[in-house]
Design a protein around this motif. Structure first.
Motif, PDB file in Angstrom:
ATOM      1  N   GLY A  40      22.650 -17.237 -51.808  1.00 23.27           N
ATOM      2  CA  GLY A  40      21.751 -16.132 -51.518  1.00 23.27           C
ATOM      3  C   GLY A  40      21.879 -15.552 -50.124  1.00 23.27           C
ATOM      4  N   CYS A  41      22.900 -15.981 -49.372  1.00 18.95           N
ATOM      5  CA  CYS A  41      23.073 -15.535 -47.984  1.00 18.95           C
ATOM      6  C   CYS A  41      24.406 -14.804 -47.828  1.00 18.95           C
ATOM      7  CB  CYS A  41      23.043 -16.721 -47.039  1.00 18.95           C
ATOM      8  SG  CYS A  41      21.484 -17.629 -47.073  1.00 18.95           S
ATOM      9  N   VAL A  42      24.333 -13.580 -47.343  1.00 22.00           N
ATOM     10  CA  VAL A  42      25.521 -12.742 -47.206  1.00 22.00           C
ATOM     11  C   VAL A  42      25.616 -12.209 -45.786  1.00 22.00           C
ATOM     12  CG1 VAL A  42      26.673 -10.632 -48.025  1.00 22.00           C
ATOM     13  CG2 VAL A  42      25.378 -12.044 -49.638  1.00 22.00           C
ATOM     14  N   ALA A  43      26.834 -12.239 -45.239  1.00 21.18           N
ATOM     15  CA  ALA A  43      27.144 -11.585 -43.974  1.00 21.18           C
ATOM     16  C   ALA A  43      27.879 -10.291 -44.305  1.00 21.18           C
ATOM     17  CB  ALA A  43      28.007 -12.470 -43.099  1.00 21.18           C
ATOM     18  N   LEU A  44      27.486  -9.226 -43.631  1.00 18.40           N
ATOM     19  CA  LEU A  44      28.060  -7.901 -43.839  1.00 18.40           C
ATOM     20  C   LEU A  44      28.526  -7.395 -42.489  1.00 18.40           C
ATOM     21  CD1 LEU A  44      28.283  -5.255 -45.662  1.00 18.40           C
ATOM     22  CD2 LEU A  44      26.019  -4.731 -44.798  1.00 18.40           C
ATOM     23  N   ALA A  45      29.797  -6.995 -42.380  1.00 20.18           N
ATOM     24  CA  ALA A  45      30.327  -6.467 -41.121  1.00 20.18           C
ATOM     25  C   ALA A  45      30.662  -4.993 -41.294  1.00 20.18           C
ATOM     26  CB  ALA A  45      31.572  -7.237 -40.711  1.00 20.18           C
ATOM     27  N   VAL A  46      30.251  -4.198 -40.305  1.00 20.01           N
ATOM     28  CA  VAL A  46      30.603  -2.784 -40.238  1.00 20.01           C
ATOM     29  C   VAL A  46      31.528  -2.649 -39.039  1.00 20.01           C
ATOM     30  CG1 VAL A  46      29.735  -0.424 -40.079  1.00 20.01           C
ATOM     31  CG2 VAL A  46      28.339  -2.177 -41.193  1.00 20.01           C
ATOM     32  N   VAL A  47      32.785  -2.239 -39.292  1.00 21.09           N
ATOM     33  CA  VAL A  47      33.796  -2.218 -38.231  1.00 21.09           C
ATOM     34  C   VAL A  47      34.503  -0.868 -38.173  1.00 21.09           C
ATOM     35  CG1 VAL A  47      34.188  -4.710 -38.420  1.00 21.09           C
ATOM     36  CG2 VAL A  47      35.611  -3.143 -39.720  1.00 21.09           C
ATOM     37  N   GLY A  48      35.156  -0.630 -37.038  1.00 18.79           N
ATOM     38  CA  GLY A  48      35.948   0.580 -36.860  1.00 18.79           C
ATOM     39  C   GLY A  48      35.100   1.779 -36.501  1.00 18.79           C
ATOM     40  N   PRO A  49      35.729   2.962 -36.486  1.00 17.34           N
ATOM     41  CA  PRO A  49      34.987   4.179 -36.165  1.00 17.34           C
ATOM     42  C   PRO A  49      33.936   4.476 -37.233  1.00 17.34           C
ATOM     43  CG  PRO A  49      37.364   4.569 -36.153  1.00 17.34           C
ATOM     44  CD  PRO A  49      37.143   3.202 -36.700  1.00 17.34           C
ATOM     45  N   ALA A  50      32.722   4.769 -36.807  1.00 15.48           N
ATOM     46  CA  ALA A  50      31.648   5.082 -37.755  1.00 15.48           C
ATOM     47  C   ALA A  50      31.975   6.386 -38.467  1.00 15.48           C
ATOM     48  CB  ALA A  50      30.323   5.213 -37.012  1.00 15.48           C
ATOM     49  N   GLY A  51      31.725   6.408 -39.777  1.00 13.59           N
ATOM     50  CA  GLY A  51      32.026   7.617 -40.524  1.00 13.59           C
ATOM     51  C   GLY A  51      31.510   7.581 -41.940  1.00 13.59           C
ATOM     52  N   PRO A  52      31.796   8.635 -42.689  1.00 10.98           N
ATOM     53  CA  PRO A  52      31.299   8.748 -44.067  1.00 10.98           C
ATOM     54  C   PRO A  52      31.811   7.659 -45.002  1.00 10.98           C
ATOM     55  CG  PRO A  52      32.287  10.829 -43.321  1.00 10.98           C
ATOM     56  CD  PRO A  52      32.504   9.826 -42.252  1.00 10.98           C
ATOM     57  N   ALA A  53      33.017   7.148 -44.768  1.00 10.04           N
ATOM     58  CA  ALA A  53      33.546   6.098 -45.651  1.00 10.04           C
ATOM     59  C   ALA A  53      32.666   4.854 -45.603  1.00 10.04           C
ATOM     60  CB  ALA A  53      34.982   5.747 -45.257  1.00 10.04           C
ATOM     61  N   ILE A  75      23.812  -8.582 -40.790  1.00 11.05           N
ATOM     62  CA  ILE A  75      24.674  -7.418 -40.625  1.00 11.05           C
ATOM     63  C   ILE A  75      25.244  -7.454 -39.210  1.00 11.05           C
ATOM     64  CG2 ILE A  75      24.801  -4.898 -40.649  1.00 11.05           C
ATOM     65  CD1 ILE A  75      22.301  -4.971 -42.495  1.00 11.05           C
ATOM     66  N   ASP A  76      26.568  -7.444 -39.109  1.00 16.54           N
ATOM     67  CA  ASP A  76      27.239  -7.489 -37.814  1.00 16.54           C
ATOM     68  C   ASP A  76      27.807  -6.111 -37.496  1.00 16.54           C
ATOM     69  OD1 ASP A  76      28.652  -8.053 -35.534  1.00 16.54           O
ATOM     70  OD2 ASP A  76      29.984  -9.523 -36.453  1.00 16.54           O
ATOM     71  N   LEU A  77      27.297  -5.505 -36.437  1.00 13.23           N
ATOM     72  CA  LEU A  77      27.761  -4.182 -36.012  1.00 13.23           C
ATOM     73  C   LEU A  77      28.605  -4.263 -34.736  1.00 13.23           C
ATOM     74  CD1 LEU A  77      24.468  -2.139 -36.575  1.00 13.23           C
ATOM     75  CD2 LEU A  77      26.411  -2.408 -38.123  1.00 13.23           C
ATOM     76  N   SER A  78      28.968  -5.455 -34.300  1.00 13.75           N
ATOM     77  CA  SER A  78      29.687  -5.600 -33.038  1.00 13.75           C
ATOM     78  C   SER A  78      31.092  -5.004 -33.080  1.00 13.75           C
ATOM     79  CB  SER A  78      29.739  -7.068 -32.610  1.00 13.75           C
ATOM     80  OG  SER A  78      30.441  -7.837 -33.563  1.00 13.75           O
ATOM     81  N   GLY A  79      31.670  -4.816 -34.259  1.00 13.31           N
ATOM     82  CA  GLY A  79      32.997  -4.223 -34.389  1.00 13.31           C
ATOM     83  C   GLY A  79      32.971  -2.723 -34.608  1.00 13.31           C
ATOM     84  N   LEU A  80      31.791  -2.137 -34.538  1.00 11.61           N
ATOM     85  CA  LEU A  80      31.642  -0.696 -34.741  1.00 11.61           C
ATOM     86  C   LEU A  80      32.124   0.049 -33.504  1.00 11.61           C
ATOM     87  CD1 LEU A  80      30.492   1.312 -36.837  1.00 11.61           C
ATOM     88  CD2 LEU A  80      28.319   1.134 -35.647  1.00 11.61           C
ATOM     89  N   GLU A  81      32.900   1.103 -33.727  1.00 13.80           N
ATOM     90  CA  GLU A  81      33.437   1.897 -32.614  1.00 13.80           C
ATOM     91  C   GLU A  81      32.733   3.245 -32.564  1.00 13.80           C
ATOM     92  OE1 GLU A  81      37.613   2.217 -33.332  1.00 13.80           O
ATOM     93  OE2 GLU A  81      37.845   0.046 -33.481  1.00 13.80           O
ATOM     94  N   GLY A  82      32.315   3.644 -31.387  1.00 15.76           N
ATOM     95  CA  GLY A  82      31.668   4.938 -31.219  1.00 15.76           C
ATOM     96  C   GLY A  82      30.208   4.903 -31.627  1.00 15.76           C
ATOM     97  N   GLU A  83      29.630   6.090 -31.737  1.00 14.31           N
ATOM     98  CA  GLU A  83      28.222   6.204 -32.109  1.00 14.31           C
ATOM     99  C   GLU A  83      28.028   5.945 -33.586  1.00 14.31           C
ATOM    100  OE1 GLU A  83      25.877   9.271 -30.632  1.00 14.31           O
ATOM    101  OE2 GLU A  83      26.720   9.171 -28.623  1.00 14.31           O
ATOM    102  N   CYS A  84      26.891   5.416 -33.916  1.00 11.56           N
ATOM    103  CA  CYS A  84      26.578   5.028 -35.286  1.00 11.56           C
ATOM    104  C   CYS A  84      26.380   6.238 -36.194  1.00 11.56           C
ATOM    105  CB  CYS A  84      25.326   4.151 -35.270  1.00 11.56           C
ATOM    106  SG  CYS A  84      25.194   3.028 -36.631  1.00 11.56           S
ATOM    107  N   GLY A  85      25.679   7.233 -35.724  1.00 13.08           N
ATOM    108  CA  GLY A  85      25.421   8.426 -36.537  1.00 13.08           C
ATOM    109  C   GLY A  85      24.208   8.248 -37.418  1.00 13.08           C
ATOM    110  N   PRO A  86      23.500   9.356 -37.708  1.00 11.30           N
ATOM    111  CA  PRO A  86      22.242   9.260 -38.460  1.00 11.30           C
ATOM    112  C   PRO A  86      22.410   8.765 -39.889  1.00 11.30           C
ATOM    113  CG  PRO A  86      22.823  11.556 -38.037  1.00 11.30           C
ATOM    114  CD  PRO A  86      23.790  10.717 -37.267  1.00 11.30           C
ATOM    115  N   ALA A  87      23.488   9.122 -40.570  1.00 13.20           N
ATOM    116  CA  ALA A  87      23.662   8.683 -41.963  1.00 13.20           C
ATOM    117  C   ALA A  87      23.843   7.171 -42.040  1.00 13.20           C
ATOM    118  CB  ALA A  87      24.847   9.396 -42.607  1.00 13.20           C
ATOM    119  N   LEU A  88      24.622   6.616 -41.107  1.00 14.59           N
ATOM    120  CA  LEU A  88      24.826   5.167 -41.101  1.00 14.59           C
ATOM    121  C   LEU A  88      23.548   4.432 -40.722  1.00 14.59           C
ATOM    122  CD1 LEU A  88      26.814   2.911 -41.588  1.00 14.59           C
ATOM    123  CD2 LEU A  88      27.659   3.201 -39.257  1.00 14.59           C
TER     124      LEU A  88
END
Length: 136
Positions: A40-53, A75-88
């Motif tokens: 029941g435990c999940v790690a989710l990473a958001v990496v690279g340039p933030a965008g629609p994909a 949720i790990d956002l440490s690999g996110l590049e640039g601004e997050c953006g409102p949609a994300l």
């Protein structure tokens, strides 16, 4: 493949969380990666340039996370590049509400300033946002 030895498996939950976050980052496709570290435990990473994909991938993952992250979502956002953006930020907020409403613990690590200001900081037992720190 041989069964893991006692030295291959992290001893504590914090170690399993950390290892799962790293594994999720390595597995990322379209800027999103996942890894399971306990029932029941999940790690989710958001990496690279933030965008629609990334936004599309997160929206597509919501039903799976509803089934599989019933106890905890990190949720790990440490690999996110640039601004997050409102949609994300919006889809991260929706994931947070979905999991909290279902009774799961939610934690966001390495959050950019705009995520911290939008989602806020709450006690670790409910929801935690940890700001991104350079060098670590």
């Amino acid at each position: 493949m041989a069964a893991p030895t006692q030295y291959d498996v992290p001893a504590g939950l914090d170690d399993r969380r950390r290892d799962a976050r790293l594994t999720a980052s390595r597995r990322a496709v379209d800027g999103i990666g996942t890894s399971w570290y306990d029932d029941g435990c999940v790690a989710l990473a958001v990496v690279g340039p933030a965008g629609p994909a990334q936004v599309r991938a997160l929206r597509d993952l919501r039903p799976q996370l509803a089934r599989e992250a019933w106890a905890e979502l990190v949720i790990d956002l440490s690999g996110l590049e640039g601004e997050c953006g409102p949609a994300l930020v919006r889809v991260l907020g929706q994931l947070r509400v979905q999991r909290l409403t279902a009774g799961a613990r939610v934690e966001i690590d390495g959050a950019p300033a705009e995520v911290v200001s939008e989602l806020g900081v709450r006690p670790a037992t409910e929801f935690t946002v940890r700001e991104h720190r350079d060098g670590g």
